[in-house]
Enzyme design. Structure first.
Site, PDB file in Angstrom:
ATOM      1  N   ARG A  90      -7.834  -0.616   0.727  1.00 35.59           N
ATOM      2  CA  ARG A  90      -8.356  -1.833   0.089  1.00 35.59           C
ATOM      3  C   ARG A  90      -8.747  -1.564  -1.358  1.00 35.59           C
ATOM      4  NH1 ARG A  90     -12.948  -2.305   4.593  1.00 35.59           N
ATOM      5  NH2 ARG A  90     -11.277  -1.279   5.743  1.00 35.59           N
TER       6      ARG A  90
ATOM      7  N   LYS B 190       0.852  -1.205   0.000  1.00 34.75           N
ATOM      8  CA  LYS B 190       0.000   0.000   0.000  1.00 34.75           C
ATOM      9  C   LYS B 190       0.881   1.247   0.000  1.00 34.75           C
ATOM     10  CE  LYS B 190      -3.392   2.473   2.912  1.00 34.75           C
ATOM     11  NZ  LYS B 190      -4.318   2.400   4.065  1.00 34.75           N
TER      12      LYS B 190
ATOM     13  N   ASP C  28     -12.501   6.731   3.702  1.00 29.85           N
ATOM     14  CA  ASP C  28     -11.291   6.466   4.470  1.00 29.85           C
ATOM     15  C   ASP C  28     -10.843   5.001   4.346  1.00 29.85           C
ATOM     16  OD1 ASP C  28      -9.154   7.006   6.079  1.00 29.85           O
ATOM     17  OD2 ASP C  28     -10.306   7.187   7.938  1.00 29.85           O
TER      18      ASP C  28
ATOM     19  N   ASP D 228      -2.909   9.973   4.070  1.00 26.75           N
ATOM     20  CA  ASP D 228      -4.309   9.561   4.190  1.00 26.75           C
ATOM     21  C   ASP D 228      -5.054  10.525   5.099  1.00 26.75           C
ATOM     22  OD1 ASP D 228      -6.720   8.281   4.305  1.00 26.75           O
ATOM     23  OD2 ASP D 228      -5.994   6.533   5.447  1.00 26.75           O
TER      24      ASP D 228
ATOM     25  N   LYS E 218     -10.599  12.300   8.547  1.00 33.37           N
ATOM     26  CA  LYS E 218     -10.145  11.856   9.859  1.00 33.37           C
ATOM     27  C   LYS E 218     -10.108  13.029  10.828  1.00 33.37           C
ATOM     28  CE  LYS E 218      -6.981   8.200   8.261  1.00 33.37           C
ATOM     29  NZ  LYS E 218      -7.646   7.053   8.922  1.00 33.37           N
TER      30      LYS E 218
ATOM     31  N   ASP F 167       1.408   6.024   5.701  1.00 28.42           N
ATOM     32  CA  ASP F 167       0.429   5.082   5.154  1.00 28.42           C
ATOM     33  C   ASP F 167       0.954   4.423   3.870  1.00 28.42           C
ATOM     34  OD1 ASP F 167      -1.972   3.839   5.673  1.00 28.42           O
ATOM     35  OD2 ASP F 167      -3.196   5.293   4.563  1.00 28.42           O
TER      36      ASP F 167
ATOM     37  N   GLU G 294      -9.617   3.481   1.919  1.00 28.36           N
ATOM     38  CA  GLU G 294      -9.053   3.653   0.577  1.00 28.36           C
ATOM     39  C   GLU G 294      -7.994   2.618   0.236  1.00 28.36           C
ATOM     40  OE1 GLU G 294      -7.884   5.076   3.181  1.00 28.36           O
ATOM     41  OE2 GLU G 294      -5.727   4.796   2.908  1.00 28.36           O
TER      42      GLU G 294
HETATM   43  N1  BES Z   1      -4.539   4.070   6.915  1.00 26.69           N
HETATM   44  C1  BES Z   1      -5.692   3.769   7.662  1.00 26.69           C
HETATM   45  C2  BES Z   1      -5.470   2.697   8.732  1.00 26.69           C
HETATM   46  C3  BES Z   1      -4.545   3.045   9.870  1.00 26.69           C
HETATM   47  C4  BES Z   1      -5.069   3.405  11.094  1.00 26.69           C
HETATM   48  C5  BES Z   1      -3.180   2.953   9.736  1.00 26.69           C
HETATM   49  C6  BES Z   1      -4.229   3.687  12.150  1.00 26.69           C
HETATM   50  C7  BES Z   1      -2.326   3.244  10.803  1.00 26.69           C
HETATM   51  C8  BES Z   1      -2.855   3.608  11.999  1.00 26.69           C
HETATM   52  C9  BES Z   1      -6.790   3.247   6.739  1.00 26.69           C
HETATM   53  O1  BES Z   1      -6.805   3.773   5.454  1.00 26.69           O
HETATM   54  C10 BES Z   1      -8.094   3.634   7.359  1.00 26.69           C
HETATM   55  O2  BES Z   1      -8.359   4.799   7.444  1.00 26.69           O
HETATM   56  N2  BES Z   1      -8.888   2.647   7.761  1.00 26.69           N
HETATM   57  C11 BES Z   1     -10.148   2.888   8.347  1.00 26.69           C
HETATM   58  C12 BES Z   1     -11.142   1.917   7.776  1.00 26.69           C
HETATM   59  C13 BES Z   1     -12.549   2.180   8.195  1.00 26.69           C
HETATM   60  C14 BES Z   1     -13.052   3.439   7.549  1.00 26.69           C
HETATM   61  C15 BES Z   1     -13.397   1.012   7.785  1.00 26.69           C
HETATM   62  C16 BES Z   1     -10.002   2.688   9.848  1.00 26.69           C
HETATM   63  O3  BES Z   1      -9.302   1.766  10.259  1.00 26.69           O
HETATM   64  O4  BES Z   1     -10.567   3.467  10.590  1.00 26.69           O
HETATM   65 ZN    ZN Z   2      -5.027   4.482   4.762  1.00 28.36          ZN
HETATM   66 MN    MN Z   3      -7.908   5.573   5.348  1.00 28.23          MN
END
Ligand code: BES
Ligand code: ZN
Ligand code: MN
Length: 501
Positions: free
Chosen positions: A352, A266, A348, A271, A278, A289, A350
């Site tokens: 996947r 990734k 968010d 992000d 966020k 990220d 993104e």
């Molecule tokens: N990059 C984040 C995940 C992340 C969270 C990485 C904390 C490092 C530390 C990812 O893109 C994300 O935002 N995931 C969301 C998914 C949700 C919207 C289903 C998450 O984990 O909140």
């Molecule tokens: Zn992310």
């Molecule tokens: Mn995200």
């Protein structure tokens, strides 16, 4: 390419007094008697005494400094590093002891280190792990500080063994390279997003690939569009920075058959969450990220330098996730290159999306076995904390192969389930699937989403959201990026002999 260290590690079987360095680093076990190590007299019994009164308990990574005798000893200082019980001295422990010792030496301004191997019979893998650890200890995260550093750069490394064999020299060189490539990935993950845009990440990958003789091709926004990668394009829409798809290939001469390992990382260079933005608190962390992508670029570098015997393809979809005026919005439907449609419930989620297109492309390019690495879900951090990555893999034998290598390389992971019932949480009323499956089992539904793009190939997914970036400084790992998955992925390219047919 800046490396953190003089590019040579030397193995020596000189006697301890004859080793000339700034500091002699000696791992000390619980059960050690300084006399038996030949250190009692040279330390004027200070070490013996410190052990006796338990001032120095030899707990893992504990440090004890003492001068060495001027009488016949070339090196002035001894750094004893606690190594715990001898029975627990795994290569992972040895790696961390070596990092802790190197960091401590450098902090004292000592850049010429000699490290004494303590494994039974000078086991070569132990020596490799030590070389990895020393090299990891050479990393500096303060690239943008303008004041002079008060730590010494790692200038010279000697590994002290009972017998300096070719096997040991090769193992040490392998470890040196794997550590250096891990540091390469750490430097990338550490870069702020205003420097490391998707284009810059691609440029750095190209530069690295040229240095080590990998084929590299960077797909720009036009070629991404030609391939109809609607998921990657969808995420990139909200940003002024165009996306890139970095394609690296390792083709060992003469190898035209056999498995092709596909590594996918990734590469979200920042992000924000997009329109599903966020909270401000901690958002700065989202510059890393792309740690999975950096891991793949670093691993490909190691694979080339170490001349892995199999073909490997490395893919990094790189983009920002921003809430610009053209950004995708919740409820939008995207069509990926595989033809599958996705209802974007949360912008968010993104990672996947972009990985879906990249996994599909890895198959198009002929990959037969897939591994992806992604800072994918906060839910994985809730489940496993910051110590252990989630491993989502199928079939079982592939999961076992990948897990065994990760354990060996010091990338802690733990298997998570992929029962098909979890996919129901992704069912959309209007498209093939949604990009989120609600709060329960958030890291698993993310993995189930990725699985839809793997075409049934052996596939492993590391969710490194909690592990790619160390939050608190430890003796063996300063706060910041740790080069996640570089060693695991690189070494995997040497294990195809063990893969099921
Ligand atoms: N990059 C984040 C995940 C992340 C969270 C990485 C904390 C490092 C530390 C990812 O893109 C994300 O935002 N995931 C969301 C998914 C949700 C919207 C289903 C998450 O984990 O909140
Ligand atoms: Zn992310
Ligand atoms: Mn995200």
């Amino acid at each position: 390419m800046p490396t953190d260290v003089a590019n040579q590690f030397r193995v020596t079987d000189a006697s301890l007094p004859a080793v000339a360095a700034d500091v002699l680093i000696v791992p000390i076990f619980d059960e050690d008697q300084p006399a038996s190590l030949g250190l009692a007299a040279a330390t004027a019994d200070i070490l013996t005494e410190a052990r006796r009164v338990r001032e120095f308990k030899a707990k893992p990574y504990e440090q004890f400094w003492t001068p060495l005798s001027t009488d016949g000893w070339e090196t002035r200082r001894l750094l004893a590093v606690g190594a715990g019980a001898k029975a627990d001295y795994t290569p992972d422990r040895a790696r961390k002891v070596a990092t802790a010792g190197t960091l401590a030496a450098r902090q004292r301004g000592l850049g010429r280190v000699a490290f004494v191997l303590r494994s039974v019979n000078d086991d070569p893998y132990d020596a490799q792990a030590v070389a990895e650890g020393i090299q990891l200890g050479a990393f500096d995260a303060d690239t943008y500080k303008t004041a002079a550093r008060d730590t010494a750069p790692l200038a010279e490394v000697q590994i002290v063994a009972r017998r300096a064999t070719d096997a040991l020299a090769n193992a040490v060189e392998r470890g040196r390279i794997l550590g250096d490539c891990s540091n390469f990935a750490r430097r990338l993950a550490n870069e702020p997003s205003n420097v490391l845009t998707p284009r810059e990440l691609a440029d750095r990958a190209v530069q690295s690939c040229r240095e080590v003789g990998l084929d590299v091709d960077v797909l720009d926004e036009n070629r991404i569009a030609q391939l109809k990668m609607g998921l990657l394009m969808g995420v990139a829409r909200g940003s002024a920075e165009p996306p890139r798809l970095i394609v690296m290939r390792h083709n060992p001469p003469g190898v035209t058959t056999g498995p092709i390992l596909g590594l996918i990382g990734k590469g979200v260079t920042f992000d924000t969450g997009g329109i599903s933005i966020k909270p401000a608190d901690g958002m700065e962390r989202m510059k890393d990220d792309m740690a999975g992508g950096a891991g793949v670029i670093g691993a490909m570098r190691a694979i080339a330098l170490l001349k892995a015997p199999m073909r490997v393809i490395g893919l990094v979809p790189a983009t920002e996730n921003m809430p610009g005026g053209k950004a995708i919005k919740p409820g939008d439907i995207l069509t990926g290159a595989s033809g599958k449609t996705v209802e974007v419930i949360n912008t968010d989620a993104e990672g996947r999306l972009i990985l879906g297109d990249a996994l599909w492309y890895a198959r198009e390019l002929g990959a037969t076995h897939l591994v992806d690495v992604a800072t994918l879900t906060g839910a994985c951090v809730v489940a496993l904390g910051k110590i252990t990555a989630g491993l989502f893999a199928t079939p079982q034998w592939w999961s076992d192969v990948v897990r065994r290598q990760a354990d060996r390389s010091g990338d802690r992971c733990w298997p998570m389930p992929l029962f098909e019932e979890y996919a129901e949480q992704l069912r959309s009323e209007i498209a093939d699937m949604m990009n989120v499956g609600g709060r329960p089992a958030g890291s698993i539904t993310a993995a189930m989403f990725l699985k839809e793009f793997t075409g049934g190939l052996p596939w492993a997914h590391f969710d490194v959201a909690g592990t790619a970036w160390q939050e608190d400084s430890k003796p063996y790992q300063p706060k910041g990026p740790n080069g996640i998955a570089v060693r695991t992925l690189a070494e995997l390219a040497f294990t195809s002999g063990e893969w099921a047919k």
